[in-house]
Structures are given as C-alpha cells and as structure tokens.
Motif scaffolding. Structure first.
Motif, PDB file in Angstrom:
ATOM      1  N   ALA A 136     -85.332 -45.550  34.270  1.00  0.00           N
ATOM      2  CA  ALA A 136     -86.266 -44.431  34.143  1.00  0.00           C
ATOM      3  C   ALA A 136     -87.349 -44.791  33.134  1.00  0.00           C
ATOM      4  CB  ALA A 136     -85.531 -43.178  33.692  1.00  0.00           C
ATOM      5  N   GLY A 137     -88.506 -44.183  33.302  1.00  0.00           N
ATOM      6  CA  GLY A 137     -89.594 -44.372  32.357  1.00  0.00           C
ATOM      7  C   GLY A 137     -90.596 -45.418  32.817  1.00  0.00           C
TER       8      GLY A 137
ATOM      9  N   GLY B 111     -87.139 -50.566  36.456  1.00  0.00           N
ATOM     10  CA  GLY B 111     -86.989 -51.732  37.310  1.00  0.00           C
ATOM     11  C   GLY B 111     -86.930 -53.046  36.571  1.00  0.00           C
ATOM     12  N   LYS B 112     -87.228 -53.055  35.287  1.00  0.00           N
ATOM     13  CA  LYS B 112     -87.209 -54.300  34.515  1.00  0.00           C
ATOM     14  C   LYS B 112     -85.832 -54.511  33.902  1.00  0.00           C
ATOM     15  CE  LYS B 112     -92.096 -54.045  33.422  1.00  0.00           C
ATOM     16  NZ  LYS B 112     -93.072 -53.934  32.349  1.00  0.00           N
ATOM     17  N   ARG B 113     -85.513 -55.764  33.639  1.00  0.00           N
ATOM     18  CA  ARG B 113     -84.229 -56.127  33.041  1.00  0.00           C
ATOM     19  C   ARG B 113     -84.461 -56.828  31.719  1.00  0.00           C
ATOM     20  NH1 ARG B 113     -80.535 -55.842  37.330  1.00  0.00           N
ATOM     21  NH2 ARG B 113     -81.554 -56.096  39.346  1.00  0.00           N
ATOM     22  N   GLY B 114     -83.473 -56.749  30.836  1.00  0.00           N
ATOM     23  CA  GLY B 114     -83.563 -57.429  29.554  1.00  0.00           C
ATOM     24  C   GLY B 114     -82.230 -57.409  28.833  1.00  0.00           C
TER      25      GLY B 114
ATOM     26  N   SER C 244     -81.476 -44.070  29.857  1.00  0.00           N
ATOM     27  CA  SER C 244     -82.479 -44.689  30.723  1.00  0.00           C
ATOM     28  C   SER C 244     -82.139 -46.126  31.084  1.00  0.00           C
ATOM     29  CB  SER C 244     -83.852 -44.657  30.051  1.00  0.00           C
ATOM     30  OG  SER C 244     -84.260 -43.335  29.861  1.00  0.00           O
ATOM     31  N   VAL C 245     -81.030 -46.653  30.553  1.00  0.00           N
ATOM     32  CA  VAL C 245     -80.641 -48.024  30.870  1.00  0.00           C
ATOM     33  C   VAL C 245     -79.279 -48.030  31.543  1.00  0.00           C
ATOM     34  CG1 VAL C 245     -81.996 -49.043  29.012  1.00  0.00           C
ATOM     35  CG2 VAL C 245     -79.618 -48.490  28.611  1.00  0.00           C
TER      36      VAL C 245
ATOM     37  N   GLY D 231     -82.974 -58.361  42.767  1.00  0.00           N
ATOM     38  CA  GLY D 231     -83.195 -57.140  43.526  1.00  0.00           C
ATOM     39  C   GLY D 231     -82.968 -55.917  42.657  1.00  0.00           C
ATOM     40  N   PRO D 232     -82.826 -54.742  43.274  1.00  0.00           N
ATOM     41  CA  PRO D 232     -82.687 -53.514  42.497  1.00  0.00           C
ATOM     42  C   PRO D 232     -81.345 -53.444  41.789  1.00  0.00           C
ATOM     43  CG  PRO D 232     -82.410 -53.064  44.817  1.00  0.00           C
ATOM     44  CD  PRO D 232     -82.828 -54.494  44.703  1.00  0.00           C
ATOM     45  N   PRO D 233     -81.270 -52.747  40.643  1.00  0.00           N
ATOM     46  CA  PRO D 233     -80.009 -52.627  39.928  1.00  0.00           C
ATOM     47  C   PRO D 233     -78.981 -51.882  40.765  1.00  0.00           C
ATOM     48  CG  PRO D 233     -81.764 -51.450  38.774  1.00  0.00           C
ATOM     49  CD  PRO D 233     -82.363 -52.081  39.978  1.00  0.00           C
TER      50      PRO D 233
END
Length: 110
Positions: free
Chosen positions: A16-17, A21-24, A70-71, A80-82
C-alpha cells in the motif's frame, strides 16, 4: 502491542502507498510505533545544517519509516506480484538440504 510478522533482515513487499509493488530488505523495526524502515524505499530529504560531526551540510536523502500494515513478508527470490503472506522458521532437516536454516515464506515462490 502489535504482533510483528517481519523482522530485521527480512525481504518485504510494500502492498500500500506510493511505494506499492516494490521490494526491499528491512533495516529497522519500531514495534512501539508499528513502523519499519525498508532499504531504498520511502526516501525522504533531510536538510542538514553543518555540525562538528558532519562538516558539510546540505540535503541528505535517507529512508523514512513505513507502516507495518503496509508491508508483507516476501521470498527474496520471488518475481512478479507479492504472493506469500506468512514467514516461518525452517531448520536444515525440514528443507531437505543441509545448512538451509532460515526464514522462508510458507506460501508462494521461494
């Protein structure tokens, strides 16, 4: 007190936010505030005045905190998507290969 499903060093996906879609990788966890700091995400600019410690002031970019809600835990090798929603601790015996202990996603790729 919140039940935290992510720990320092886990790979997470933002769901969210503005960083969706980003990962870290999780750098810090603040359980009392319900926030985490994720590597290279939610970058903020801090206007820093010169001090004895930091001789040259200026605008410094650093990671800002993100709401823990949000994570979501994600497999490090996932593309691909989580899709994984929970992480569990697996020992070397349950994964089938020696020396493969660590946190793994219980669903999804990885």
């Amino acid at each position: 007190m919140l039940k935290l499903r992510v720990k320092r060093g886990d790979t997470v996906a933002v769901i969210a936010g503005k960083e969706r879609g980003k990962r870290g990788k999780v750098l810090l966890v603040f359980p009392a505030k319900g926030r985490v700091i994720v590597e290279k995400l939610n970058m903020i600019k801090r206007h820093q005045r010169p001090t004895q410690k930091l001789r040259q002031g200026g605008i410094i970019e650093r990671e800002g905190p993100i709401q823990i809600s949000s994570v979501m835990g994600s497999a490090p090798s996932a593309t691909g998507p989580p899709g994984s929603r929970s992480m569990s601790w697996r020992t070397a015996g349950s994964s089938g290969s020696a020396g493969a202990a660590g946190r793994w996603s219980t669903r999804g790729s990885g």
